[in-house]
Design an enzyme around this catalytic site. Structure first.
Site, PDB file in Angstrom:
ATOM      1  N   ASP A 161       0.279  -1.354  59.951  1.00 41.27           N
ATOM      2  CA  ASP A 161       1.514  -0.860  59.334  1.00 41.27           C
ATOM      3  C   ASP A 161       1.370   0.657  59.101  1.00 41.27           C
ATOM      4  OD1 ASP A 161       3.893  -0.792  57.702  1.00 41.27           O
ATOM      5  OD2 ASP A 161       2.559  -0.816  55.956  1.00 41.27           O
TER       6      ASP A 161
ATOM      7  N   ARG B 256       0.871  -1.158   0.000  1.00 37.69           N
ATOM      8  CA  ARG B 256       0.000   0.000   0.000  1.00 37.69           C
ATOM      9  C   ARG B 256       0.920   1.224   0.000  1.00 37.69           C
ATOM     10  NH1 ARG B 256      -2.173   3.080   3.730  1.00 37.69           N
ATOM     11  NH2 ARG B 256      -1.123   2.050   5.450  1.00 37.69           N
TER      12      ARG B 256
HETATM   13 MG   LIG Z   1       4.092  -0.508  54.483  1.00 44.22          MG
END
Ligand SMILES: [Mg+2]
Length: 779
Positions: free
Chosen positions: A498, A276
């Site tokens: 945590d 093409r």
């Molecule tokens: Mg952590």
């Protein structure tokens, strides 16, 4: 189940003139290939093709177009004419196409075109959502719809969605040239799919790398966790309808057409080039190489003809018109220079070819030149191989075409190396049959096996395979309500939580993650309704500084230090002999990885790399870990990989062992909450009755997962909103777990640090006060 195929163009093109409708087949390798699959036994019984019908239609004509499409298993999406132009000619062909084919100089960055691209993707999402039922599979094709998977996902969260890109996916350096919001939207758009397919391993890797560098999401063997889904990214090299080409090559019609091609050329060898019209195809370089070949090999003049077929494309675009003029000029120049009365070096056709005449050309040609500058796959190369049923013929293939990774037996060339290509042309023309045949037959075997039907079948089988939905473990609203109810009823409540990544978001450096007054307030409110313990990898100075005035338990350095009722206890019995050697090594790796830094604590030492280049970091992390392993072989220290941090701490220390101190007397409600691998220790140490929750989606010992850190804060807020625990029956003490004897915590495993009892500031130097809580906890 139905298969809904989505592509920019429908396999049929519908045109209308004065009330008469004409339906024709759309050209293109992808449409042809998918058509072959849909006609095969492997295809699902029901399928529908969604796309643009090929022309704009006024509202009063759309119903008739819909009907014509329906009869052919297709469903048209009508677009406003202005959007169609800006989206297709604009963003698709002037931005994505050139950039993804490594032509940044041809790339335009037009905001209006982008907005049209967004609107068209949304229009398709709306149309598909109205069409698809829950058990349908949607397979979206190509660069026209990079945003569509996520847009559809938003409307249909449980729909099975696959995406396949038929052009190259560029390297990060190219992809990042897109404006920030665009590149983010495109990556997130693709991640809306369940399965994303590319032609080659390289494209797959480039995509994964862009996701990592731009979105910051890592993958695990090609799987990316996105909310509660796992998105799979893999390589599926598209094949051709091998049997159809093979059979067509042997047909009488092809033989007749081949004779028509060959006869006027006499004994000349035929070299074929079919493309093409596009700058990515490198047609001018190929002509220059052919000229060089004729220059260097006068013996071949008069004995070879280049059949050059160029398929018209985007004729209204200036760049393409110029390219066409250049090709015309080069052909004229070469024919003028080398041609004779009896011989024309190049036979040039500027037109589309149907399957039969094309197959006739494939079978008539001794050599085919497929030398694009860049190509996603290139099916011409594969069609040629599939048409060579006598195992003869030579393929000259560009190393920058996707097909090159599968067709190693071809003569591979660099399309920018004109002299090199000229040499390859000669090599191809002079290759003896006993070398041609094994190469061609090996390529044929491979393409026969992994044909287009197998390709589609393989992709869909992967898409439909049951995939682990991480959402099965996600903490639902009901689970969360139950936790709050349990908490509300319990008398002795313990929260082990945590800090970094759980109470506060992860930040580039630890000192950027100091608690805000809002965080301090939350911890304080929690400490009034439960025994609240911060279980952190942070050093004792930081925790004391931030939370020292609150009535909370503290675990520092992953369990080296524990504070309950205001007194710090040191886990005893470990040696720190390893620490200076580890520091030296980590310092070396700070020099070797820009952005890395060391955080030294009293009994452990951490090497952070959150701000470093992720690719170089992945190499350095492996090297450093390997060296650390050999350095800590004597068992004195453990290596811990956290989130963008490697930490070395004394052996036998862990959040789990430290937290167990708080399990006496036994609470009747325990929540353990954390976000990285160091928290796994904590989860493992918890009794079965505990509620354990990991923040972020990954494999975990925790019973539940949360998507993100803000959700962890939300959960903590809802616990803080509960009142103080119900009073004990014996009315001893209504405060949460306060009646623990000192002797209990001072067990053999722990000894009091020499500085314990003194104000910590004395032993640790001046405090770096960041936040001073206003209210001092009652003691
Ligand atoms: Mg952590």
């Amino acid at each position: 189940m139905r298969l809904i195929i989505v592509s920019n163009r429908l396999p049929v093109t519908i045109t209308e003139k004065e009330g008469r409708y004409d339906v024709s087949h759309s050209a293109g390798g992808v449409a042809t290939g998918l058509d072959a699959f849909l006609g095969s036994q492997q295809a699902p019984a029901n399928s529908i093709w969604v796309g643009w019908p090929g022309a704009p239609f006024a509202a009063d004509k759309q119903e008739e177009v819909r009907r014509l499409c329906r009869e052919r298993g297709a469903h048209p999406v009508f677009l406003p004419e202005a959007d169609q132009e800006l989206y297709y000619e604009g963003f698709c062909n002037d931005t994505i196409w050139p950039l993804f084919h490594y032509f940044p100089l041809y790339t335009s960055y037009d905001q209006e075109a982008w907005e049209a691209y967004v609107r068209v993707n949304q229009a398709f999402a709306d149309e598909i959502a109205s069409l698809a039922s829950a058990d349908d599979t949607v397979w979206i094709h190509d660069y026209h719809f990079l945003l569509l998977p996520a847009m559809l996902r938003q409307k249909r969260p449980r729909q099975r969605i696959g995406f396949f890109l038929h052009i190259p996916f560029p390297s990060y350096e190219l992809f990042r040239l897109l404006a920030g919001p665009w590149r983010t939207a495109i990556l997130n758009g693709l991640l809306g799919a369940d399965l994303i397919g590319f032609h080659t391993h390289d494209y797959t890797q480039y995509f994964l790398k862009c996701v990592r560098r731009i979105l910051g999401i890592d993958h695990h063997i090609g799987e990316i966790a996105v909310e509660d889904r796992l998105v799979k990214v893999d390589t599926f090299p598209m094949g051709v309808d091998f049997d159809a080409f093979n059979a067509r090559a042997a047909s009488n019609e092809t033989a007749r057409l081949r004779d028509m091609v060959r006869k006027p050329l006499g004994d000349c060898e035929v070299v074929l080039s079919v493309d093409r019209l596009d700058y990515s195809k490198g047609i001018d370089n190929r002509l220059l190489a052919y000229q060089r070949f004729l220059d260097d090999n006068p013996g071949w003049r008069g004995r070879v003809v280049l059949m050059l077929v160029v398929v018209p494309s985007r004729e209204g675009v200036e760049l393409y018109r110029k390219m066409k003029s250049k090709i015309d000029e080069l052909v004229g120049q070469i024919n003028g220079r080398f041609g004779t009365v009896h011989w024309t070096p190049i036979v040039y056709q500027y037109k589309c070819l149907d399957a039969e005449p094309l197959t006739a050309l494939y079978t008539a040609s001794q050599v085919v030149l497929v030398t694009p500058l860049r190509d996603g796959m290139n099916l011409i190369a594969k069609e040629y191989v599939a048409s060579r049923s006598d195992d003869t013929g030579v393929l000259v293939l560009s190393e920058t075409a996707g097909a090159a990774s599968e067709l190693g037996e071809a003569i591979q060339v660099n399309p920018n190396d004109i002299p090199g290509m000229a040499v390859a042309f000669r090599e191809a023309l002079e290759m003896p049959l006993d070398l041609q045949k094994p190469a061609m037959s090996a390529m044929r075997r491979r393409l026969r096996r992994y044909n287009v039907i197998r390709w589609a079948d393989d992709f869909l089988a992967n898409l439909q395979a049951p995939r682990l939905r991480l959402g099965q473990r996600i903490l639902s609203a009901e689970h969360q309500e139950r936790i709050v109810r349990d908490f509300d009823k319990a008398r002795r409540r313990l929260i082990l939580c945590d800090y970094d990544g759980t109470v506060v978001p992860l930040r580039p450096t630890p000192d950027m993650a100091a608690p805000t007054p809002v965080v301090i307030d939350l911890i304080q409110r929690l400490s009034r309704v439960a025994e609240m313990v911060i279980v952190s990898g942070r050093d004792r100075a930081a925790l004391e500084n931030w939370f020292g005035n609150l009535d909370v338990g503290l675990v520092a350095e992953h369990g080296v230090w524990t504070r309950r009722h205001g007194e710090w206890l040191l886990k005893n019995g470990h040696s720190l002999d390893w620490k200076s050697k580890v520091r030296e090594l980590m310092e070396l790796y700070v020099d070797r990885l820009p952005g890395a830094f060391i955080e030294e604590k009293e009994h452990s030492i951490a090497w952070h790399y959150r701000r470093a280049d992720p690719d170089l970091a992945s190499v350095r992390v492996k090297e450093l870990t390997d060296t650390l392993i050999s350095l800590t072989e004597n068992g004195q220290a453990n290596i811990l990989e956290g989130s963008k941090v490697i930490e070395v701490r004394p052996s036998g220390v862990g959040k789990g062992a430290a937290a167990s101190v708080f399990l006496f007397p036994e609470p009747d409600f325990i929540l353990a909450l954390g976000d990285d691998s160091t928290d796994e220790d904590l989860f493992k140490a918890m009794p079965r009755s505990a509620h354990t929750i990991r923040v972020g989606l990954t494999k975990s010992q925790a019973r539940y997962s949360l998507y993100s850190q803000p959700q962890a804060v939300q959960l903590l807020e809802s616990l803080a909103a509960c009142g103080a625990p119900p009073a004990d029956d014996d009315n001893e003490d209504s405060a949460p777990i306060r009646s623990v004897s000192e002797g209990r915590t001072g067990t053999a495993a722990y000894r009091t640090h020499e500085h314990a009892g003194k104000p910590l500031a004395e032993s640790l130097g001046p405090p770096q006060a960041i936040v001073r809580p206003r209210i001092t906890a009652a003691r």
